[in-house]
Motif scaffolding. Sequence first.
Motif, PDB file in Angstrom:
ATOM      1  N   MET A 289     -39.745  17.227  36.265  1.00 31.73           N
ATOM      2  CA  MET A 289     -39.858  18.612  35.371  1.00 31.73           C
ATOM      3  C   MET A 289     -40.690  18.350  34.097  1.00 31.73           C
ATOM      4  N   SER A 290     -41.688  19.185  33.667  1.00 34.68           N
ATOM      5  CA  SER A 290     -42.275  19.342  32.701  1.00 34.68           C
ATOM      6  C   SER A 290     -41.454  19.240  31.359  1.00 34.68           C
ATOM      7  N   ASP A 291     -42.229  19.000  30.245  1.00 33.93           N
ATOM      8  CA  ASP A 291     -41.420  19.319  28.610  1.00 33.93           C
ATOM      9  C   ASP A 291     -41.408  20.876  28.773  1.00 33.93           C
ATOM     10  N   LEU A 292     -42.415  21.728  29.411  1.00 30.78           N
ATOM     11  CA  LEU A 292     -42.345  22.863  28.958  1.00 30.78           C
ATOM     12  C   LEU A 292     -41.165  23.569  29.849  1.00 30.78           C
ATOM     13  N   GLN A 293     -40.921  23.168  31.007  1.00 29.96           N
ATOM     14  CA  GLN A 293     -39.665  23.609  31.648  1.00 29.96           C
ATOM     15  C   GLN A 293     -38.527  23.217  31.150  1.00 29.96           C
ATOM     16  N   THR A 294     -38.244  22.250  30.541  1.00 28.86           N
ATOM     17  CA  THR A 294     -37.204  21.493  29.870  1.00 28.86           C
ATOM     18  C   THR A 294     -36.766  22.408  28.751  1.00 28.86           C
ATOM     19  N   GLN A 295     -37.885  22.390  27.767  1.00 32.06           N
ATOM     20  CA  GLN A 295     -37.591  23.271  26.566  1.00 32.06           C
ATOM     21  C   GLN A 295     -37.465  24.843  26.704  1.00 32.06           C
ATOM     22  N   LEU A 296     -38.117  25.507  27.627  1.00 33.13           N
ATOM     23  CA  LEU A 296     -38.050  26.868  28.038  1.00 33.13           C
ATOM     24  C   LEU A 296     -38.187  27.588  26.680  1.00 33.13           C
ATOM     25  N   PRO A 297     -39.366  27.529  25.945  1.00 29.17           N
ATOM     26  CA  PRO A 297     -39.550  28.365  24.757  1.00 29.17           C
ATOM     27  C   PRO A 297     -39.756  29.749  25.182  1.00 29.17           C
ATOM     28  N   THR A 298     -38.845  30.519  24.173  1.00 35.03           N
ATOM     29  CA  THR A 298     -38.902  31.933  24.642  1.00 35.03           C
ATOM     30  C   THR A 298     -39.492  32.811  23.343  1.00 35.03           C
ATOM     31  N   ASP A 299     -39.812  34.038  23.741  1.00 34.72           N
ATOM     32  CA  ASP A 299     -40.400  35.064  22.909  1.00 34.72           C
ATOM     33  C   ASP A 299     -41.561  34.694  22.117  1.00 34.72           C
ATOM     34  N   THR A 300     -42.601  33.803  23.048  1.00 33.89           N
ATOM     35  CA  THR A 300     -43.695  33.627  22.475  1.00 33.89           C
ATOM     36  C   THR A 300     -44.517  33.206  23.500  1.00 33.89           C
ATOM     37  N   TRP A 301     -46.079  33.410  23.608  1.00 33.44           N
ATOM     38  CA  TRP A 301     -46.665  33.154  24.755  1.00 33.44           C
ATOM     39  C   TRP A 301     -47.316  31.596  24.641  1.00 33.44           C
ATOM     40  N   ILE A 302     -47.251  30.901  25.748  1.00 31.66           N
ATOM     41  CA  ILE A 302     -47.390  29.514  25.819  1.00 31.66           C
ATOM     42  C   ILE A 302     -48.467  29.354  26.839  1.00 31.66           C
ATOM     43  N   TYR A 303     -49.658  28.572  26.656  1.00 38.72           N
ATOM     44  CA  TYR A 303     -50.694  28.544  27.553  1.00 38.72           C
ATOM     45  C   TYR A 303     -49.811  27.575  28.655  1.00 38.72           C
ATOM     46  N   THR A 304     -50.249  28.018  29.936  1.00 43.42           N
ATOM     47  CA  THR A 304     -49.904  27.256  30.914  1.00 43.42           C
ATOM     48  C   THR A 304     -50.643  27.854  32.402  1.00 43.42           C
ATOM     49  N   SER A 305     -50.477  26.955  33.397  1.00 43.23           N
ATOM     50  CA  SER A 305     -50.823  27.447  34.574  1.00 43.23           C
ATOM     51  C   SER A 305     -50.404  28.320  35.618  1.00 43.23           C
ATOM     52  N   TRP A 306     -50.900  29.294  36.264  1.00 43.66           N
ATOM     53  CA  TRP A 306     -50.226  29.941  37.225  1.00 43.66           C
ATOM     54  C   TRP A 306     -49.066  29.122  38.007  1.00 43.66           C
TER      55      TRP A 306
END
Length: 216
Positions: free
Chosen positions: A1-18
């Motif tokens: 699992m990637s850091d992005l999936q682990t942290q699950l930042p919310t209420d902000t736009w995060i650059y990521t692939s589809w």
Amino acid sequence: MSDLQTQLPTDTWIYTSWEEYEQIVTNLLDEKGKSYYYKGYMRLEMPPVSFDHGQDHVVIIFAVTLFAALKGIQARGLDTTTFRKTGVQDCQPDVAYYLRERAQVIPTGTGIVKLDRYPAPDLVIEIAKTSLLDDLGTKRSLYEELGIAEYWVVDVTNAQIIAYAIVDQGSKRIQESQVLPGLAIAILEEALRRSREINQSQVGTWLLSQFQQKEA
């Protein structure tokens, strides 16, 4: 699992692939949250949801459905439903409506509403408390590109509605609905204000009287 999936930042736009976005959303199927994807960025909005947000959500759905029923306008309302153009855009507006001949366009049993196959809703509504600026900005651009006919943002803090008609991927402010002719935005704002002081049954009675006066 990637850091992005682990942290699950919310209420902000995060650059990521589809592809990564799809994986994250799949992992969140058991969570009560909303997700958006636009121009290579994702946004997650997770619980909790405030009392005021929930209250305005119910009042707006009731008001729109009541008006449509009294005017004989076919309507299909959807609550926090996913609309998707695969690989390009994804959204879960608080409220969406298909009207008139489109009210029956999507069959019961449909999961995600795939906009490569089905038309976009006629009306989309976002209930905004902490997300107001984003709803007025990036999300409005998203809905312009999706071809929504009309977009409302309910400002929960101020009991106001910022309504836009969308034409040719652009939007302009309106004071009366164009997809529900005769429905003044000011009446809806007054209903929101009244809901702070009286219960929703009483608000419903007041709305009924207002809509019936319009018919007289």
